[in-house]
Design an enzyme around this catalytic site. Structure first.
Site, short mmCIF file in Angstrom:
data_model
loop_
_atom_site.label_atom_id
_atom_site.label_comp_id
_atom_site.label_asym_id
_atom_site.label_seq_id
_atom_site.Cartn_x
_atom_site.Cartn_y
_atom_site.Cartn_z
N LYS A 116 -10.70 12.68 -14.82
CA LYS A 116 -11.31 13.78 -15.58
C LYS A 116 -10.75 15.11 -15.07
O LYS A 116 -10.56 15.29 -13.86
CB LYS A 116 -12.84 13.72 -15.38
N SER A 140 -20.12 14.63 -20.73
CA SER A 140 -18.92 15.42 -20.82
C SER A 140 -17.64 14.66 -20.49
O SER A 140 -16.54 15.13 -20.78
CB SER A 140 -19.02 16.62 -19.90
N SER A 163 -23.13 12.45 -17.67
CA SER A 163 -21.79 12.57 -18.23
C SER A 163 -20.84 11.41 -17.99
O SER A 163 -19.75 11.39 -18.56
CB SER A 163 -21.13 13.84 -17.70
N1 GLN Z 1 -24.92 16.82 -20.94
C1 GLN Z 1 -25.47 17.34 -19.73
C2 GLN Z 1 -25.19 18.83 -19.66
O1 GLN Z 1 -24.64 19.33 -20.59
C3 GLN Z 1 -24.89 16.61 -18.56
C4 GLN Z 1 -23.52 17.01 -18.24
C5 GLN Z 1 -22.93 16.27 -17.09
O2 GLN Z 1 -23.47 15.27 -16.65
N2 GLN Z 1 -21.85 16.83 -16.56
O3 GLN Z 1 -25.52 19.47 -18.72
#
Ligand code: GLN
Length: 504
Positions: free
Chosen positions: A90, A165, A189
């Protein structure tokens, strides 16, 4: 889809394997690392334009590394656990001399001078870093639509989001554009995109994997995790990245067990907790049915299913968006155009330079979170928001502590819906935030979680089942997930992908 693309089932050959199948073949010289990497690079050329999983493809370096590994094997030298296996990383995890953008314009030209702990471990085990994957900017989002560069498509249906994400990492593995991938999980994410793309995703215990070199978002929540085609590959990749690191003050000195050993121990006599709050209004019927079937299977395998409650679940999303945003606003203060990253070309003095740099460099969602986070931390509001949220966070953690006195694990859906269309939630941040309603509590409590595929929706989209356990019980999680996987074939299903005709 445009006219020059037609649907066909891409011949998968080498890609049909998993890392645990392939590494033996590489070591026995049945296939060489160079051929494997070339296969993946060719596939990336034809499939990637329709999936858009990568921000950077590490072509030259990957081929060079593959040659080195083949030489090592040829000379009979000992090789690492992931010898010759392509792994995607990532793009918020630092890779030395390889661009790391966090999918943000503000880090467009940032090339880290060092490797993250996990990347160093991958290299030590002879993995091949095939590329850097797309994400929501600074990992803030659930769909990759917040990327400053591109939107990744769900390989099962390009009109749908891959989740986020770590959507690029999940889509890359699901579309066989990499054999494995790393992601990061602050509120879901890794698990949510794994669920939406039909693959396995592990979020380890907070402190299990070093965060050194992971670009910080919510430091008390962030954890690096794995995205793989099946549970055994998850065990191998976790084996490589887990362990103590003195450069992360939250890394724990807890020994790392052999995750593959005994993975087939089964679930006989195991107590599975079903929290009623996770099977409430808002849960999609297909997801609910898939979970019911999975639980029946666990019962047939000898597990006991127990109804239980995690009473503070309803506060989790609110608590998370205060804690995560507060930490993010502080972590992102460093992007000011002074030392590295983007700097606004024209400005009127230093304050104006900061302001222009940040206004031009950050996307809307990141700005929204910085503002909310600063607000929650400001004098006069700190007690009402951040302090209060921290207290409720403890109540949520206590719920799990109490639950694990009665049950060995908790099973629930990973995501309330099988997926959503690109654009469907982008304009309504609150709706987007609710995508993580089932994954956020584990981050707040610091416990490990895994998502594995457990069915398909009417529209043919994958459905994920989440398994949660006590701190540092990743080995148990993998065993429970594997017991399900070996009785089912959801993990073997692959999307039918589209390929540009001129690129065949
Ligand atoms: N979707 C969640 C957020 O927007 C989690 C994101 C993540 O785990 N990096 O904060």
């Amino acid at each position: 889809m445009s006219k020059d693309i037609e649907s066909r089932d891409v011949s998968l050959r080498l890609f049909e394997y998993t890392a645990h199948h392939l590494s033996a073949k590489i070591l026995s010289k049945e296939i060489c690392a160079t051929d494997l990497v070339k296969h993946f690079l060719e596939r990336i050329k034809s499939v990637e334009p329709h999936i858009r999983a990568y921000i950077t493809i590490n072509e030259e370096d990957a081929l060079k590394k593959a040659t080195e590994i083949d030489k090592k094997i040829g000379n009979g030298e000992t090789t690492g656990l992931l010898a010759g296996i392509p792994v995607a990383v990532k793009d918020n995890i630092c890779t030395k001399s390889l661009s790391t953008t966090c999918a943000s314009k503000i880090l467009k030209n940032f090339i880290p001078p060092y490797d993250a702990f996990v990347v160093k471990r991958l290299k030590e085990e002879d993995a091949i870093i095939i590329g850097k994957t797309n994400l929501d900017e600074f990992a803030m989002g659930s769909s990759t639509e917040n990327s400053g560069y591109k939107i990744t498509r769900n390989p099962w249906n390009p009109e749908y989001v891959p989740g986020g994400s770590s959507g690029g990492s999940a889509a890359a593995v699901a579309a066989d554009l990499s054999m494995m991938a790393l992601g990061s999980d602050t509120g879901g994410s890794v698990r949510q995109p794994a669920a939406l793309c039909g693959i396995a995703g592990v979020k380890p215990t907070y402190g299990r994997v070093s965060r050194y070199g992971l670009v910080a978002f919510g430091s008390s929540l962030d954890q690096i995790g794995t995205l793989t085609n099946d549970v055994k590959d998850a065990a191998i990749l976790l084996q490589v990245i887990a362990g103590y690191d003195s450069r992360d003050s939250t890394s724990m000195q807890v020994s790392v067990p052999d995750y593959l050993n005994g993975i087939d121990s089964g679930v006989n006599g195991l107590r599975i907790g079903i929290p009623k709050e996770y099977f409430a209004a808002g849960l999609n019927a297909d997801v609910h049915n898939a979970l019911k079937d999975a639980l029946k299977l666990y019962e047939r395998l000898g597990a006991k299913v127990i109804d239980m409650s995690l009473p503070h679940t309803e506060y989790a999303v609110a608590v998370y968006y205060i804690v995560a945003n507060a930490e993010a606003s502080s972590n992102l203060a460093r992007y000011d155009g002074v030392r590295y990253g983007y700097r606004a070309p024209k400005s009127n003095g230093i304050i104006d330079m900061y302001s222009r740099t940040r206004s031009e460099g950050f996307g809307n969602e990141v700005k929204r979170r910085i503002m909310l986070g600063n607000y929650a931390l400001s004098a006069g509001y700190y007690d009402a928001y951040y302090l209060k949220a921290s207290k409720v966070r403890n109540l949520i953690k206590n719920d799990f502590d109490i639950a694990f006195q009665q049950v060995d694990c908790i099973i629930c859906p990973t995501s309330p819906v099988p997926g959503f269309k690109i654009g469907e939630r982008a304009k309504n941040p609150l709706e987007m935030y609710l995508s993580d309603i089932y994954t956020i509590p584990a981050n707040l409590a610091g416990i490990p979680g895994i998502s594995v595929p457990c069915g398909f929706s009417k529209e043919g989209l994958p459905i994920g089942m989440q398994i949660l356990a006590k701190h540092f019980e990743e080995k148990k999680l993998l065993q429970i997930a594997y017991a399900f996987e070996r009785e089912t074939d959801f993990h073997l299903k692959k999307p039918v992908l589209k390929v540009s005709s001129e690129q065949r």
